[in-house]
Design an enzyme around this catalytic site. Sequence first.
Site, short mmCIF file in Angstrom:
data_model
loop_
_atom_site.label_atom_id
_atom_site.label_comp_id
_atom_site.label_asym_id
_atom_site.label_seq_id
_atom_site.Cartn_x
_atom_site.Cartn_y
_atom_site.Cartn_z
N CYS A 1 -2.96 -7.22 20.40
CA CYS A 1 -4.16 -7.12 20.41
C CYS A 1 -4.69 -7.80 21.63
O CYS A 1 -3.44 -8.18 21.98
CB CYS A 1 -4.13 -8.60 19.05
SG CYS A 1 -5.87 -8.76 19.39
N TYR B 1 -6.01 10.79 4.54
CA TYR B 1 -4.08 11.42 4.08
C TYR B 1 -4.28 12.11 2.48
O TYR B 1 -5.39 12.17 1.94
CB TYR B 1 -4.19 9.87 3.83
CG TYR B 1 -3.80 8.87 5.20
CD1 TYR B 1 -3.25 9.70 6.16
CD2 TYR B 1 -3.91 7.53 5.31
CE1 TYR B 1 -2.89 8.69 7.48
CE2 TYR B 1 -4.38 7.22 6.56
CZ TYR B 1 -3.61 7.52 7.31
OH TYR B 1 -3.03 6.30 8.52
N ARG C 1 -7.42 2.40 -2.27
CA ARG C 1 -8.21 2.55 -1.26
C ARG C 1 -9.17 3.83 -1.15
O ARG C 1 -8.24 4.79 -0.88
CB ARG C 1 -7.86 1.79 0.30
CG ARG C 1 -8.60 1.86 1.24
CD ARG C 1 -8.04 1.36 2.58
NE ARG C 1 -8.84 0.94 3.34
CZ ARG C 1 -8.44 0.08 4.60
NH1 ARG C 1 -7.27 0.37 4.30
NH2 ARG C 1 -9.44 -0.49 5.22
N ALA D 1 -10.68 -22.43 45.77
CA ALA D 1 -9.31 -22.74 45.88
C ALA D 1 -9.10 -22.17 47.17
O ALA D 1 -7.88 -21.79 47.79
CB ALA D 1 -8.88 -22.27 44.43
N LYS E 1 -22.36 -4.75 24.34
CA LYS E 1 -21.26 -5.21 24.99
C LYS E 1 -21.15 -6.75 24.48
O LYS E 1 -20.10 -7.18 25.57
CB LYS E 1 -20.75 -5.09 26.21
CG LYS E 1 -21.16 -3.63 26.26
CD LYS E 1 -19.31 -2.85 26.01
CE LYS E 1 -18.45 -3.32 26.52
NZ LYS E 1 -18.07 -2.81 27.81
N GLN F 1 1.08 -0.88 -0.12
CA GLN F 1 -0.02 0.00 0.05
C GLN F 1 1.06 1.25 -0.14
O GLN F 1 1.89 1.88 0.85
CB GLN F 1 -0.94 -0.14 1.10
CG GLN F 1 -1.98 1.02 1.15
CD GLN F 1 -2.76 1.29 2.29
OE1 GLN F 1 -2.06 1.76 3.37
NE2 GLN F 1 -4.02 0.95 2.60
N ALA G 1 -7.36 -14.24 32.82
CA ALA G 1 -5.87 -14.76 32.64
C ALA G 1 -5.64 -15.56 32.82
O ALA G 1 -4.86 -16.55 32.18
CB ALA G 1 -5.14 -13.82 33.68
#
Length: 645
Positions: free
Chosen positions: A361, A174, A222, A457, A430, A103, A393
């Site tokens: 990410c 742009y 684009r 636990a 959400k 690009q 996690a």
Amino acid sequence: MKYNHLFEKGRIGKLRIKNRIVMPAIGVSLAKSTGEASDELIAYYEERAKGGCGLIITEITRIDDEYGVGTSNQLSVTSSKHIPRLERLVKTIHKYDSKIFVQLHHPGRQTHSQLIGGKQVVAPSAIMCQKTKEMPRALTTEEVEGLVKKFVIGAKIAQTAGVDGVEIHGAHGYLINQFMSSYSNKRTDKYGGSFVNRMRFITEIILGIKHICGKDFPVSVRIDGDEFLEGGYKIDQGKKIAVYLESIGVDAINVSNGTYESGITIVEPISYPQGWKKHLAKTIKDAVKIPVIAVDVIRKPSFAEQLLDEGVQDFVAIGRGQLADSEWANKAFLGKEEDIRPCISCLHCFEELESGRMIKCAVNPKTSRELEFKEIEKSGDNRVVAIVGGGPAGMEAARVLALRGFKAVIFEKENELGGMLQYGNKPPKKEKITWLIDNMHHQIKELGVDIRLNTEATVEEIRKLDPYAVFVAAGAAPTVPPIPGVDNDNVYTIIDILGGKVSLKDKNIAVIGSGLTGLETAEYLGENGNKITVVEMLSEIGKGTNPSNLFDVMSRLKQFNTELIPNHRLMKINSNSITLMDTRSQKYTNKEVDAVVLSLGVSPRENMVKEIEDNFGVVRVIGDVNEAGRIAQATREGFEKAFVL
């Protein structure tokens, strides 16, 4: 699901592409500072090619070193020195029968002087971008003519390296978009004024590339279907631009939208549904005969198939979806849709880029670190690892440990997995958070992780397993400040509200704390007919929140007539009012309310950590129990600690 269109072969010009899945250009900042393709960049794109993507379009690629710098570590085609490493990238992609376009890009006024050695940024006209807030100078006619040559040279360098085609970036505000739009182009020379003159810059670029690289070398452009700006162009002009570009020999149109000034429409936050802008691509596809590529917030393969079936577009551009899961295409092809780690539109990837760091990410810790995590060492030998907590996690750690051959056992005291995600998915719009919970649960279930719900636990329970290691991912507790009245019956935490323990309707409610969680909780309460006041100690509402996410939720809070009170500290909670102190004047005021909801962050469960560390040898502490964070931190810590155990 059977896909009749998604895995059909397609063509752009004479180039055959193995399926209809495109990785659109996304800035990654992984190139060398010299502009060459680094090993990290090559590995990043290789993962997406290996994952089954048909066509990869590189990040914004520099054609001008003087004024055209978009990021500090940006791929470049300004010199022949860039050819060898670019060729290596191309050959790597081709191994997987995928194709690659480069690009070609120039930011124009949408960059910063610090990136170009302190020089003033340039544009068609001296009109400031309201996002970057740097006044540009207008390019001279001779400079514009010189930039045409630089775009053509960039295309030739790319072709020499073996790329399959180029895409010209004429969208997102742009430089080329700035020339095409009367909003930003007020020139009086041959490059301004009429439609034909505003199109002259890109016309000369396209004709130059076709002349130098050959008429069969594919060129995609684009464009914005709609700039979504007051004074900017709308879809009728976007269609006109597409028809014109087809007439001068362009091989494909890639439909996007928006500029930096309407950036929330380019990189949409979580509330935007799949396909919200598909009318743009459909309008343009109906007007041209060449292939149309489009981004439409496509998250699921079934929706991608639907767009193709409806004739909205010819190729589906899946960008953030392939950040979240590089195997998106292969998993869809194999019918393993449930195994696709979904993009949740959290904007973490662009927060990282805008901070000057490489792309990341929130749900895929491997993104941009593909070399570092290339091989998972399968050395678990069925040794037991206990995981305390089934939030993001804990689930991510369990997944990686299972892949490594450990026997992972999750202890979750609630009756479902997800941890804080089970509260984060309750505010309006959400549902993508639920997608993530479902995917993580599905993956660890498929891997045979032992999931023990409704199980505390305790040290005794963990000891029964004789574990090789213990991962503590027990989350954190809502922070409750020691102020008078905090124990009153009308005081709640966000856990009480979003967890469904309390249902408040038609009340006058004060939400204390204006972080994103507090604002989303306020929206949730507003949806239930409550009158909402948000109280914030700092001078700004939502300080530190991603601007796009903040704008998004604030725009919806307005419809509930939400009262916002910054610069005020909660001092006391009374039976039917709260006492606030103005942090500037130190003056006290009372405000009548029926209920108070505390959204003041969370506090790690340090006592639990100490108890486990005192009783077991190998202990890893991850997620909120270590330090209050977001999804990105939770999944990263879970992945990393499990990867190196």
